[in-house]
Scaffold this motif. Sequence first.
Motif, PDB file in Angstrom:
ATOM      1  N   GLN A  80      49.086   7.087 -20.567  1.00  0.00           N
ATOM      2  CA  GLN A  80      49.881   7.435 -18.866  1.00  0.00           C
ATOM      3  C   GLN A  80      51.471   8.126 -19.573  1.00  0.00           C
ATOM      4  OE1 GLN A  80      50.543   3.343 -16.597  1.00  0.00           O
ATOM      5  NE2 GLN A  80      50.230   4.172 -14.942  1.00  0.00           N
ATOM      6  N   ASN A  99      54.284   6.413 -11.324  1.00  0.00           N
ATOM      7  CA  ASN A  99      54.588   5.714 -12.585  1.00  0.00           C
ATOM      8  C   ASN A  99      56.005   5.835 -12.788  1.00  0.00           C
ATOM      9  OD1 ASN A  99      54.599   3.757 -14.987  1.00  0.00           O
ATOM     10  ND2 ASN A  99      54.512   5.542 -16.643  1.00  0.00           N
ATOM     11  N   GLN A 152      54.901   9.231 -18.362  1.00  0.00           N
ATOM     12  CA  GLN A 152      55.987   8.811 -18.098  1.00  0.00           C
ATOM     13  C   GLN A 152      57.303   8.583 -18.762  1.00  0.00           C
ATOM     14  OE1 GLN A 152      55.759   4.373 -19.563  1.00  0.00           O
ATOM     15  NE2 GLN A 152      56.016   4.824 -21.537  1.00  0.00           N
ATOM     16  N   GLY A 160      53.430  10.399 -22.807  1.00  0.00           N
ATOM     17  CA  GLY A 160      52.578   9.543 -21.891  1.00  0.00           C
ATOM     18  C   GLY A 160      51.150  11.260 -22.180  1.00  0.00           C
TER      19      GLY A 160
END
Length: 134
Positions: free
Chosen positions: A1, A123, A3, A26
């Motif tokens: 993810q 995020n 970030q 990420g």
Amino acid sequence: QLQFVESGGGLVQPGGSLRLSCVASGFTALNAGAYAIGWFRQAPGKEHEGVSCISSSPTSSYYADSVKGRFTISRDNAKNEVYLQMDNLEPEDTGVYYCAATPPLFFCTTSQAMDVISSGFHNWGQGTQVTVSA
């Protein structure tokens, strides 16, 4: 993810300088250099504001009118880092500063592009606090 970790904030007097950094992590298939990355800030009681963004090509960037001529954005793709050099700081620059990116957007030279980055990124990190005060 995707970030970011932001750093470099602090307390500085009006007219002073700070250099903010954010490190991206990420990214999966593509190097971080493939995406536009933006700096945003939020002051107490104010809305989230787009400050500056840089395209995957480091020669293309955008600055909000409030920081134009005082802030300089740059990036080091080898390190997955983006920097914001802030000079001649004003009390109005006080706030928490964040980085964001919304792949596959790779070109950012307008406030509308910054809106795309902001609305598509979910995020948000801790940010780094910048306080400009005498």
